[in-house]
Design a protein around this motif. Structure first.
Motif, mmCIF file in Angstrom:
data_model
loop_
_atom_site.group_PDB
_atom_site.id
_atom_site.type_symbol
_atom_site.label_atom_id
_atom_site.label_comp_id
_atom_site.label_asym_id
_atom_site.label_seq_id
_atom_site.Cartn_x
_atom_site.Cartn_y
_atom_site.Cartn_z
ATOM 1 N N ASP A 1 -34.371 -65.456 -14.281
ATOM 2 C CA ASP A 1 -33.394 -64.446 -14.682
ATOM 3 C C ASP A 1 -33.866 -63.045 -14.310
ATOM 4 O O ASP A 1 -33.069 -62.174 -13.995
ATOM 5 N N LEU A 2 -35.177 -62.843 -14.346
ATOM 6 C CA LEU A 2 -35.755 -61.510 -14.182
ATOM 7 C C LEU A 2 -36.982 -61.587 -13.286
ATOM 8 O O LEU A 2 -37.849 -62.436 -13.480
ATOM 9 N N ILE A 3 -37.056 -60.675 -12.303
ATOM 10 C CA ILE A 3 -38.213 -60.580 -11.420
ATOM 11 C C ILE A 3 -38.922 -59.258 -11.722
ATOM 12 O O ILE A 3 -38.284 -58.207 -11.805
ATOM 13 N N LEU A 4 -40.235 -59.325 -11.875
ATOM 14 C CA LEU A 4 -41.040 -58.140 -12.155
ATOM 15 C C LEU A 4 -42.043 -57.960 -11.025
ATOM 16 O O LEU A 4 -42.810 -58.877 -10.716
ATOM 17 N N ALA A 5 -42.016 -56.800 -10.397
ATOM 18 C CA ALA A 5 -42.888 -56.520 -9.258
ATOM 19 C C ALA A 5 -43.827 -55.370 -9.600
ATOM 20 O O ALA A 5 -43.382 -54.304 -10.030
ATOM 21 N N ASP A 6 -45.111 -55.594 -9.392
ATOM 22 C CA ASP A 6 -46.139 -54.604 -9.714
ATOM 23 C C ASP A 6 -46.719 -54.024 -8.433
ATOM 24 O O ASP A 6 -47.509 -54.671 -7.748
ATOM 25 N N GLU A 7 -46.275 -52.814 -8.072
ATOM 26 C CA GLU A 7 -46.767 -52.119 -6.878
ATOM 27 C C GLU A 7 -46.785 -53.042 -5.650
ATOM 28 O O GLU A 7 -47.816 -53.195 -4.987
ATOM 29 N N PRO A 8 -45.667 -53.681 -5.306
ATOM 30 C CA PRO A 8 -45.683 -54.669 -4.223
ATOM 31 C C PRO A 8 -45.939 -54.089 -2.840
ATOM 32 O O PRO A 8 -46.236 -54.841 -1.908
ATOM 33 N N THR A 9 -45.835 -52.755 -2.682
ATOM 34 C CA THR A 9 -46.039 -52.147 -1.368
ATOM 35 C C THR A 9 -47.383 -51.430 -1.255
ATOM 36 O O THR A 9 -47.679 -50.846 -0.214
ATOM 37 N N ALA A 10 -48.200 -51.488 -2.288
ATOM 38 C CA ALA A 10 -49.413 -50.665 -2.336
ATOM 39 C C ALA A 10 -50.376 -50.940 -1.188
ATOM 40 O O ALA A 10 -51.035 -50.022 -0.699
ATOM 41 N N SER A 11 -50.463 -52.189 -0.749
ATOM 42 C CA SER A 11 -51.426 -52.532 0.299
ATOM 43 C C SER A 11 -50.778 -52.656 1.673
ATOM 44 O O SER A 11 -51.404 -53.153 2.618
ATOM 45 N N LEU A 12 -49.527 -52.178 1.799
ATOM 46 C CA LEU A 12 -48.787 -52.328 3.051
ATOM 47 C C LEU A 12 -48.478 -50.979 3.677
ATOM 48 O O LEU A 12 -48.387 -49.959 2.985
#
Length: 240
Positions: free
Chosen positions: A180-191
């Motif tokens: 129901d819910l997706i939680l993303a933690d700094e998904p672009t930090a290493s990109l």
């Protein structure tokens, strides 16, 4: 692409008309007396299905505390957290892992892929942990990998993938149980900028096409235009 609906937690009946996430006057403090530290001041937020909300703020602003509470990983000091109508602050600690497996998907900063599992196995492990013995698990995994352009990488191990590919696998894994819910933690930090934008675009597309809700904490202002709404957190205070 269609998935079979996951079974709701035995102690909680999901209300389809509810916000995917509802925080009501949630706060988090540590210590007591003169040593009291407030990591998150009273915060209320609603996130609807089909909405990608970014929580933007500098390091040390309270983003990680906020996300941990929203993901039922950390109990708030005060307030309530509802996920699809279920007040998770009232669930027993022993019930939370099963609830998270059925209703939440997580995308972490470093992708957190298991080094000895192939890309396909990263995905098929998720429903098995949730107790699903569906014969279509592999088919569902392959459909997701195809949608995210990862079919040719299905049999590869994480060390054979680029950073962007690893994050795409993490997005696919987060979607595997149709949460129901997706939680993303700094998904672009290493990109880099291009790969980071690609990952957030894929997340936004999955949210909008499948009617899911997502919250992404980030300090990367390059991707905020891809989000439906942006809220800011500074020194534990959340504002829109």
């Amino acid at each position: 692409m269609t998935f079979q609906a996951t079974q709701t937690h035995p102690q909680a009946h999901v209300q389809p008309s509810s916000p995917a996430l509802a925080l009501t006057q949630v706060s988090k403090t540590y210590g007591d007396g003169d040593g009291l530290i407030t990591a998150l001041h009273p915060t209320s937020l609603r996130v609807q299905p089909g909405e990608l909300v970014a929580v933007n703020g500098p390091s040390g602003s309270g983003k990680s505390t906020f996300l941990s509470i929203a993901g039922a990983l950390l109990r708030p000091t005060d307030g309530t957290v509802e996920i699809s109508g279920v007040d998770v602050t009232r669930l027993r600690e022993s019930d939370l892992p099963a609830f998270r497996l059925r209703h939440l998907g997580f995308v972490l900063q470093s992708s957190n892929l298991i080094p000895f599992l192939t890309v396909r196995e990263q995905l098929t492990l998720v429903p098995r942990l949730a107790g699903q013995q569906d014969r279509n698990v592999r088919e569902r995994a392959d459909e997701l990998l195809a949608r995210l352009g990862l079919t040719e990488r299905a049999g590869k191990y994480p060390d054979a993938l680029s950073g962007g590919q690893r994050q795409r696998v993490a997005v696919a894994r987060a979607l595997m149980n149709d949460p129901d819910l997706i939680l993303a933690d700094e998904p672009t930090a290493s990109l880099d900028s291009s790969r980071g934008r690609e990952v957030v675009q894929m997340l936004a597309q999955a949210v909008h096409e499948r009617g899911k809700a997502a919250v992404m904490v980030t300090h990367d202002e390059r991707v905020l235009d891809l989000c439906d709404r942006v809220v800011t957190i500074v020194d534990g205070h959340l504002t829109e």
